[in-house]
Design a protein around this motif. Structure first.
Motif, PDB file in Angstrom:
ATOM      1  N   GLY A   1     -11.656   5.749  10.518  1.00  0.00           N
ATOM      2  CA  GLY A   1     -11.076   5.144  11.714  1.00  0.00           C
ATOM      3  C   GLY A   1     -10.322   3.861  11.436  1.00  0.00           C
ATOM      4  N   GLY A   2     -10.128   3.511  10.183  1.00  0.00           N
ATOM      5  CA  GLY A   2      -9.404   2.290   9.822  1.00  0.00           C
ATOM      6  C   GLY A   2      -7.910   2.434  10.031  1.00  0.00           C
ATOM      7  N   ARG A   3      -7.150   1.530   9.424  1.00  0.00           N
ATOM      8  CA  ARG A   3      -5.699   1.506   9.591  1.00  0.00           C
ATOM      9  C   ARG A   3      -5.035   2.622   8.809  1.00  0.00           C
ATOM     10  NH1 ARG A   3      -3.336  -4.378   9.065  1.00  0.00           N
ATOM     11  NH2 ARG A   3      -1.598  -3.251   9.960  1.00  0.00           N
ATOM     12  N   TRP A   4      -4.019   3.234   9.413  1.00  0.00           N
ATOM     13  CA  TRP A   4      -3.214   4.246   8.741  1.00  0.00           C
ATOM     14  C   TRP A   4      -2.450   3.558   7.617  1.00  0.00           C
ATOM     15  CZ3 TRP A   4      -1.786   9.357  10.836  1.00  0.00           C
ATOM     16  CH2 TRP A   4      -2.666   9.774  11.831  1.00  0.00           C
ATOM     17  N   ALA A   5      -2.040   4.333   6.623  1.00  0.00           N
ATOM     18  CA  ALA A   5      -1.364   3.737   5.478  1.00  0.00           C
ATOM     19  C   ALA A   5      -0.257   4.640   4.983  1.00  0.00           C
ATOM     20  CB  ALA A   5      -2.368   3.496   4.347  1.00  0.00           C
ATOM     21  N   SER A   6       0.690   4.020   4.317  1.00  0.00           N
ATOM     22  CA  SER A   6       1.693   4.730   3.554  1.00  0.00           C
ATOM     23  C   SER A   6       1.218   4.646   2.111  1.00  0.00           C
ATOM     24  CB  SER A   6       3.051   4.055   3.725  1.00  0.00           C
ATOM     25  OG  SER A   6       4.006   4.683   2.910  1.00  0.00           O
ATOM     26  N   PHE A   7       1.159   5.792   1.438  1.00  0.00           N
ATOM     27  CA  PHE A   7       0.624   5.874   0.082  1.00  0.00           C
ATOM     28  C   PHE A   7       1.729   6.318  -0.865  1.00  0.00           C
ATOM     29  CE2 PHE A   7      -1.408   8.777  -3.097  1.00  0.00           C
ATOM     30  CZ  PHE A   7      -2.064   7.800  -3.832  1.00  0.00           C
ATOM     31  N   ASP A   8       1.889   5.578  -1.953  1.00  0.00           N
ATOM     32  CA  ASP A   8       2.860   5.939  -2.977  1.00  0.00           C
ATOM     33  C   ASP A   8       2.104   6.562  -4.139  1.00  0.00           C
ATOM     34  OD1 ASP A   8       4.714   6.181  -4.990  1.00  0.00           O
ATOM     35  OD2 ASP A   8       5.468   4.132  -4.820  1.00  0.00           O
ATOM     36  N   PRO A   9       2.167   7.897  -4.298  1.00  0.00           N
ATOM     37  CA  PRO A   9       1.416   8.544  -5.367  1.00  0.00           C
ATOM     38  C   PRO A   9       1.865   8.138  -6.768  1.00  0.00           C
ATOM     39  CG  PRO A   9       2.515  10.190  -3.984  1.00  0.00           C
ATOM     40  CD  PRO A   9       2.882   8.852  -3.462  1.00  0.00           C
ATOM     41  N   ASP A  10       3.110   7.676  -6.909  1.00  0.00           N
ATOM     42  CA  ASP A  10       3.587   7.265  -8.231  1.00  0.00           C
ATOM     43  C   ASP A  10       2.896   6.000  -8.712  1.00  0.00           C
ATOM     44  OD1 ASP A  10       5.348   9.421  -8.396  1.00  0.00           O
ATOM     45  OD2 ASP A  10       6.938   8.298  -7.379  1.00  0.00           O
ATOM     46  N   SER A  11       2.674   5.044  -7.806  1.00  0.00           N
ATOM     47  CA  SER A  11       2.060   3.777  -8.195  1.00  0.00           C
ATOM     48  C   SER A  11       0.608   3.664  -7.749  1.00  0.00           C
ATOM     49  CB  SER A  11       2.846   2.611  -7.587  1.00  0.00           C
ATOM     50  OG  SER A  11       2.697   2.610  -6.167  1.00  0.00           O
ATOM     51  N   GLY A  12       0.204   4.490  -6.784  1.00  0.00           N
ATOM     52  CA  GLY A  12      -1.151   4.394  -6.237  1.00  0.00           C
ATOM     53  C   GLY A  12      -1.292   3.313  -5.192  1.00  0.00           C
ATOM     54  N   SER A  13      -0.181   2.694  -4.768  1.00  0.00           N
ATOM     55  CA  SER A  13      -0.270   1.597  -3.806  1.00  0.00           C
ATOM     56  C   SER A  13      -0.355   2.117  -2.376  1.00  0.00           C
ATOM     57  CB  SER A  13       0.927   0.658  -3.962  1.00  0.00           C
ATOM     58  OG  SER A  13       2.112   1.308  -3.581  1.00  0.00           O
ATOM     59  N   LEU A  14      -1.044   1.338  -1.553  1.00  0.00           N
ATOM     60  CA  LEU A  14      -1.194   1.617  -0.128  1.00  0.00           C
ATOM     61  C   LEU A  14      -0.572   0.479   0.650  1.00  0.00           C
ATOM     62  CD1 LEU A  14      -4.929   2.693  -0.032  1.00  0.00           C
ATOM     63  CD2 LEU A  14      -2.985   4.151   0.513  1.00  0.00           C
ATOM     64  N   ARG A  15       0.024   0.816   1.792  1.00  0.00           N
ATOM     65  CA  ARG A  15       0.613  -0.185   2.679  1.00  0.00           C
ATOM     66  C   ARG A  15       0.251   0.200   4.097  1.00  0.00           C
ATOM     67  NH1 ARG A  15       5.493   0.035   5.167  1.00  0.00           N
ATOM     68  NH2 ARG A  15       6.094   1.833   3.928  1.00  0.00           N
ATOM     69  N   ALA A  16      -0.395  -0.711   4.831  1.00  0.00           N
ATOM     70  CA  ALA A  16      -0.776  -0.437   6.214  1.00  0.00           C
ATOM     71  C   ALA A  16       0.461  -0.194   7.063  1.00  0.00           C
ATOM     72  CB  ALA A  16      -1.578  -1.600   6.786  1.00  0.00           C
TER      73      ALA A  16
END
Length: 185
Positions: free
Chosen positions: A68-83
């Motif tokens: 139930g937390g914040r949705w994120a954009s995930f970059d599979p190339d770097s593994g980074s998440l951005r809310a």
């Protein structure tokens, strides 16, 4: 799918130590006057993409958190998440959860089901990769990944109160060919 016997697992990932995932660096706006008054663009007038902007070649996917937390954009190339705000994210391309303190993302990459556990990425569609899930007791479960029959990851973890268990979801999807073919498509 056959898992190695339980005595082969030691309760920790085998191989690389888990590293904390760092957030992406901050995005700096363009300097005033750097584009000749035409906004964000190059000298020949073509629009330039700044860090953090999406374009049609972006590999980022929208991830829905199981807790139930914040949705994120995930970059599979770097593994980074951005809310991101849920309403602007687009179609869901994967789910986010935790095995104890280890971040895990289950998603489809280039048409193949993939699981990222900390810094490690597993192609779950590969015939040599398998997963296992076990209900240990009322408050704990165990998730395993094996490659060529050898244990690679063994995570005993506490079950959350939200009723969503990423390990169980991954195991159930991988056990059902229809779900394997349709999830995150």
């Amino acid at each position: 799918m056959q898992l190695p016997n339980q005595s082969q697992f030691n309760g920790a990932p085998v191989g690389d130590q888990q590293q904390p995932m760092l957030p992406p660096p901050p995005v700096l706006p363009p300097m005033a006057g750097a584009t000749g008054g035409s906004g964000a663009g190059s000298r020949n007038g073509d629009r330039r993409r700044w860090n953090g902007e999406h374009d049609s070649r972006s590999s980022e996917i929208v991830i829905q958190p199981l807790d139930g937390g914040r949705w994120a954009s995930f970059d599979p190339d770097s593994g980074s998440l951005r809310a991101i705000p849920a309403a602007t994210g687009g179609p869901v391309g994967g789910v986010l959860g935790y095995f104890g303190d280890v971040l895990a993302v289950f998603y489809r990459r280039e048409g193949r089901l993939t699981l990222r556990l900390g810094p490690n990425e597993f192609d779950l569609d590969a015939p040599t990769v398998g997963v296992g899930w076990e209900h240990v007791d009322q408050r704990h479960a165990r998730f395993r990944v094996h490659v060529d029959g050898q244990p690679v990851v063994d995570f005993p973890y506490p079950l959350g109160g939200s009723g969503t268990d990423l390990g169980l979801i991954v195991r159930d999807v991988m056990a059902d060919p229809h779900q394997c073919a349709s999830v995150f498509n």
